[in-house]
Motif scaffolding. Structure first.
Motif, PDB file in Angstrom:
ATOM      1  N   ASN A 185      -7.206  -4.612   7.041  1.00 50.82           N
ATOM      2  CA  ASN A 185      -6.765  -4.337   5.189  1.00 50.82           C
ATOM      3  C   ASN A 185      -5.953  -5.850   5.062  1.00 50.82           C
ATOM      4  OD1 ASN A 185      -7.045  -3.537   2.760  1.00 50.82           O
ATOM      5  ND2 ASN A 185      -6.460  -1.999   2.672  1.00 50.82           N
ATOM      6  N   PRO A 186      -6.676  -6.466   4.289  1.00 50.73           N
ATOM      7  CA  PRO A 186      -5.489  -7.384   4.153  1.00 50.73           C
ATOM      8  C   PRO A 186      -4.752  -7.162   2.907  1.00 50.73           C
ATOM      9  CG  PRO A 186      -8.216  -8.672   3.398  1.00 50.73           C
ATOM     10  CD  PRO A 186      -7.523  -6.826   4.001  1.00 50.73           C
ATOM     11  N   GLN A 187      -5.044  -6.118   2.545  1.00 50.46           N
ATOM     12  CA  GLN A 187      -4.270  -5.279   0.991  1.00 50.46           C
ATOM     13  C   GLN A 187      -3.204  -4.622   1.379  1.00 50.46           C
ATOM     14  OE1 GLN A 187      -4.226  -7.075  -2.078  1.00 50.46           O
ATOM     15  NE2 GLN A 187      -6.023  -8.589  -0.912  1.00 50.46           N
ATOM     16  N   ILE A 188      -2.926  -4.181   3.085  1.00 50.65           N
ATOM     17  CA  ILE A 188      -2.466  -2.729   2.623  1.00 50.65           C
ATOM     18  C   ILE A 188      -0.584  -3.006   2.690  1.00 50.65           C
ATOM     19  CG2 ILE A 188      -1.706  -4.024   5.918  1.00 50.65           C
ATOM     20  CD1 ILE A 188      -3.270  -1.265   6.322  1.00 50.65           C
ATOM     21  N   LYS A 189      -0.295  -4.504   3.254  1.00 52.72           N
ATOM     22  CA  LYS A 189       1.228  -4.675   3.004  1.00 52.72           C
ATOM     23  C   LYS A 189       1.911  -4.473   1.592  1.00 52.72           C
ATOM     24  CE  LYS A 189       0.437  -9.243   1.758  1.00 52.72           C
ATOM     25  NZ  LYS A 189       0.708 -10.980   2.418  1.00 52.72           N
ATOM     26  N   TYR A 190       0.620  -4.286   0.682  1.00 55.69           N
ATOM     27  CA  TYR A 190       1.402  -3.858  -1.343  1.00 55.69           C
ATOM     28  C   TYR A 190       1.395  -1.908  -1.353  1.00 55.69           C
ATOM     29  CZ  TYR A 190       0.019  -8.815  -1.137  1.00 55.69           C
ATOM     30  OH  TYR A 190      -0.529 -10.400  -0.933  1.00 55.69           O
ATOM     31  N   LEU A 191       0.590  -1.498  -0.410  1.00 52.83           N
ATOM     32  CA  LEU A 191       0.461  -0.076  -0.398  1.00 52.83           C
ATOM     33  C   LEU A 191       1.706   0.790   0.430  1.00 52.83           C
ATOM     34  CD1 LEU A 191      -2.468   0.438   1.748  1.00 52.83           C
ATOM     35  CD2 LEU A 191      -2.375   0.154  -0.898  1.00 52.83           C
ATOM     36  N   GLU A 192       1.999   1.412  -0.907  1.00 54.23           N
ATOM     37  CA  GLU A 192       3.263   2.216  -0.602  1.00 54.23           C
ATOM     38  C   GLU A 192       2.789   3.926   0.276  1.00 54.23           C
ATOM     39  OE1 GLU A 192       5.884   1.753  -2.370  1.00 54.23           O
ATOM     40  OE2 GLU A 192       5.484   0.617  -3.750  1.00 54.23           O
ATOM     41  N   ASP A 193       3.675   3.428   0.783  1.00 52.44           N
ATOM     42  CA  ASP A 193       3.262   5.363   2.217  1.00 52.44           C
ATOM     43  C   ASP A 193       3.107   6.458   1.613  1.00 52.44           C
ATOM     44  OD1 ASP A 193       5.166   3.642   3.536  1.00 52.44           O
ATOM     45  OD2 ASP A 193       6.630   5.141   3.595  1.00 52.44           O
ATOM     46  N   ALA A 194       2.836   6.726   0.876  1.00 52.56           N
ATOM     47  CA  ALA A 194       2.056   7.943  -0.024  1.00 52.56           C
ATOM     48  C   ALA A 194       0.172   6.762   0.048  1.00 52.56           C
ATOM     49  CB  ALA A 194       2.167   7.877  -2.061  1.00 52.56           C
ATOM     50  N   ASP A 195       0.228   6.339  -0.518  1.00 48.34           N
ATOM     51  CA  ASP A 195      -1.388   5.557  -0.693  1.00 48.34           C
ATOM     52  C   ASP A 195      -1.502   5.666   0.275  1.00 48.34           C
ATOM     53  OD1 ASP A 195      -1.267   5.722  -3.696  1.00 48.34           O
ATOM     54  OD2 ASP A 195      -0.350   3.718  -4.016  1.00 48.34           O
ATOM     55  N   LEU A 196      -0.710   4.648   1.327  1.00 49.08           N
ATOM     56  CA  LEU A 196      -1.436   3.856   3.187  1.00 49.08           C
ATOM     57  C   LEU A 196      -1.551   5.311   3.734  1.00 49.08           C
ATOM     58  CD1 LEU A 196      -0.867   2.295   4.665  1.00 49.08           C
ATOM     59  CD2 LEU A 196       1.382   2.844   5.319  1.00 49.08           C
ATOM     60  N   VAL A 197      -1.233   6.457   3.221  1.00 45.43           N
ATOM     61  CA  VAL A 197      -1.389   7.930   4.178  1.00 45.43           C
ATOM     62  C   VAL A 197      -2.618   8.128   3.926  1.00 45.43           C
ATOM     63  CG1 VAL A 197      -0.768  10.301   4.542  1.00 45.43           C
ATOM     64  CG2 VAL A 197       1.053   8.658   4.443  1.00 45.43           C
ATOM     65  N   ILE A 198      -3.436   7.791   2.222  1.00 45.53           N
ATOM     66  CA  ILE A 198      -4.469   8.110   1.784  1.00 45.53           C
ATOM     67  C   ILE A 198      -5.665   6.935   2.913  1.00 45.53           C
ATOM     68  CG2 ILE A 198      -5.776   7.875  -0.280  1.00 45.53           C
ATOM     69  CD1 ILE A 198      -3.801   8.938  -1.635  1.00 45.53           C
ATOM     70  N   TYR A 199      -5.234   5.936   2.582  1.00 44.38           N
ATOM     71  CA  TYR A 199      -6.047   5.093   3.027  1.00 44.38           C
ATOM     72  C   TYR A 199      -6.155   5.508   4.665  1.00 44.38           C
ATOM     73  CZ  TYR A 199      -7.188   0.706   5.937  1.00 44.38           C
ATOM     74  OH  TYR A 199      -7.646  -0.399   6.698  1.00 44.38           O
ATOM     75  N   MET A 200      -5.160   5.722   5.781  1.00 43.91           N
ATOM     76  CA  MET A 200      -5.581   5.617   6.946  1.00 43.91           C
ATOM     77  C   MET A 200      -6.447   7.116   7.142  1.00 43.91           C
ATOM     78  SD  MET A 200      -1.336   4.857   8.714  1.00 43.91           S
ATOM     79  CE  MET A 200      -1.150   5.711   7.491  1.00 43.91           C
ATOM     80  N   ARG A 201      -6.145   7.897   6.475  1.00 40.37           N
ATOM     81  CA  ARG A 201      -7.398   8.790   6.382  1.00 40.37           C
ATOM     82  C   ARG A 201      -8.274   8.862   6.450  1.00 40.37           C
ATOM     83  NH1 ARG A 201      -4.820  14.311   6.791  1.00 40.37           N
ATOM     84  NH2 ARG A 201      -7.535  15.002   5.414  1.00 40.37           N
ATOM     85  N   SER A 202      -8.422   8.157   5.370  1.00 37.18           N
ATOM     86  CA  SER A 202      -9.885   8.151   4.981  1.00 37.18           C
ATOM     87  C   SER A 202     -10.814   7.144   6.157  1.00 37.18           C
ATOM     88  CB  SER A 202     -10.227   6.941   3.470  1.00 37.18           C
ATOM     89  OG  SER A 202      -9.399   5.940   4.062  1.00 37.18           O
TER      90      SER A 202
END
Length: 505
Positions: A346-363
């Motif tokens: 995910n080229p945009q992953i460095k911009y994600l906060e932890d909460a959004d990161l967890v949602i992304y990883m779960r998906s």
């Protein structure tokens, strides 16, 4: 304008008027080409396990077979063998009475080497009053071919590949169905049970069932296993309407709407109906005699071991995320796993906060998973492994066919031509989530990866709609791992003379 007859046909097939209209609209709009990030290779995307890793994965698979998980072999077997005999049909319809091509000369020169020789010889004696050698000496080559292809003899021109005699053994010849029974006993016997599922055409189902009833007990005794064998047919609801060159519904001479099977992508429905934890998928004609099976068995165990090992990691990560008790360092570890082991970027992953990161990883983690064997490219036709941009901007590993690539894009054409590996259809799949619940596989299909092909019916050209392929778009939103396997595991039979190759003798 749909007629009463049209509406009745739709009802019988289980296709709604909205689905029909959507299909017709697809002929007008077409489907977008995929955006490629590059061809997968050992440098990026294709795993080549070391000997130590291979041993570990195979050990993991053998351990899994002793657990409670249900393992199944899924074999698409409805394909007709008619294309295998294209050259023989041409000879039968041609003017020449004697073999006039290299293909036909090779066929007759080695006719004793085919596993079906004895059965064909018996048919010739019964129908022509002469054996094969006598018929050839008399110049009656077409009589031999007609007894092979037509219903007065073996009827091979109208049977599916799975029912043909492929390989010779001292105790008699075997069909591909039997070879899959043997394979199942060698790498997919969980707690002594081998589960096999064949997708077949309705007109041939009874023949498959008779063969299995006759042969399964033989191999049960030979390998000390029990077989649980099931069948299904491609659903009529997955048929697609044909269109004219003007994108209007194609109608037969009597005015009936023409529907065609939607391709092997329709089988995602059949796969979705099955209750299994781990499923092997392999084409019906990619089988070898017992003396060649060692590599097949080893690498099936290997890719299955990769699957259950990676799946266990995913399950542990999902439980960690569920707990809410994780550190940022642990999240970074999950991201590395997704990138390095699952090929998810995910080229945009460095911009994600932890909460959004967890949602992304779960998906991305909570999806069906497949491990696909890939062989080195030696010019065989077929799809290849690529890194592809998804609609959400992420990059993942996908199997693509040439029809999915924009031929006007020079970079994409170069990527396809320079690909180091190709897809032999050698998959093992995990169909349940970390809670043991089955995924609804239809939710992970990318409908935009369907494609349109040109066909004909009664001499009239038509457009056909092919559903997203089973191992292409139908599995587009799965987690995917590519593992290099040797070319010795890929031995398809595309023409009858392929059975003369050393791998099938």
């Amino acid at each position: 304008m749909l007629t009463t007859q049209d509406m009745e046909l739709l009802k019988r097939k289980g296709i709604s008027e909205a689905q029909l209209n959507a299909q017709l609209e697809s002929f007008k709009t077409g489907f977008p080409y995929l955006k490629l990030a590059g061809a997968a290779s050992p440098k990026q995307g294709i795993t080549i396990p070391s000997q130590k890793e291979q041993d570990s994965y195979i050990k993991a698979w053998k351990k899994y077979l002793g657990r409670d998980g249900k393992v199944l072999k899924f074999v698409p077997a409805s394909g007709a063998a008619s294309r295998m005999f294209k050259d023989l049909f041409a000879f039968l319809d041609g003017e020449s009475e004697a073999p006039d091509t290299d293909f036909m000369r090779n066929f007759f020169a080695h006719i004793h080497s085919f596993a079906f020789f004895t059965a064909l010889n018996d048919a010739c004696v019964k129908n022509e009053g002469k054996d094969i050698d006598t018929l050839m000496n008399d110049g009656k080559y077409k009589a031999v071919v007609s007894n092979l292809l037509e219903d007065k003899g073996l009827n091979y021109g109208r049977l599916p590949k799975g029912l043909l005699l492929f390989h010779s053994y001292e105790d008699g010849p075997r069909t591909p169905v039997e070879e899959h029974l043997v394979e199942g006993a060698l790498y997919a016997a969980a707690n002594g049970t081998v589960n096999l599922h064949f997708t077949v055409s309705p007109e041939h189902r009874a023949l498959f069932e008779v063969l299995v009833r006759e042969k399964a007990p033989v191999y049960e005794q030979k390998f000390g296993v029990k077989y649980d064998i099931s069948f299904s047919e491609q659903k009529a609801s997955t048929d697609t309407v044909a269109a004219t060159a003007d994108n209007e519904p194609f109608r037969t001479a009597d005015g009936t709407l023409l529907f065609r099977p939607g391709g092997h992508g329709a089988l995602i429905e059949n796969l979705n109906d099955l209750d299994a934890d781990v499923v092997f998928i392999k084409n019906i004609d990619n089988v070898v005699p017992d003396r060649m099976k060692d590599d097949t068995v080893t690498y099936k165990q290997l890719i299955a071991g990769v699957l259950v090992t990676m799946q266990q990691k995913i399950f542990e990560y999902m439980e960690l995320l569920d707990s809410g008790e994780y550190t940022h360092a642990q999240l970074e570890g999950i991201i590395r796993f997704m990138r390095d082991d699952l090929g998810v970027r995910n080229p945009q992953i460095k911009y994600l906060e932890d909460a959004d990161l967890v949602i992304y990883m779960r998906s991305k983690l909570n999806r069906p998973i497949r491990v696909c064997g890939m062989v080195k490219n030696v010019g065989e036709p077929g799809g290849g492994p690529f890194l592809v941009y998804n609609p959400d901007g992420t990059i993942s590993l996908q199997i693509l066919e040439s029809s999915q690539i924009d031929k006007e894009n020079a970079d994409y054409v170069r990527m396809f031509k320079e690909g180091t590996h190709f897809n032999p259809v050698d998959l093992v799949c995990g169909l349940k989530d970390y809670k043991g619940e089955p995924f609804n596989l239809k939710q992970f299909v990318d409908p935009k990866t369907a494609f349109i092909s040109s066909k004909s019916k009664d001499g009239r050209e038509l457009k056909a709609l092919e559903l997203p392929g089973l191992w292409n778009g139908a599995m587009s939103d799965w987690n995917t791992i590519f593992v290099e396997v040797p070319l010795s595991t890929f031995n398809p039979v595309k023409t009858v003379n392929d059975l003369l190759r050393a791998e099938h003798q």
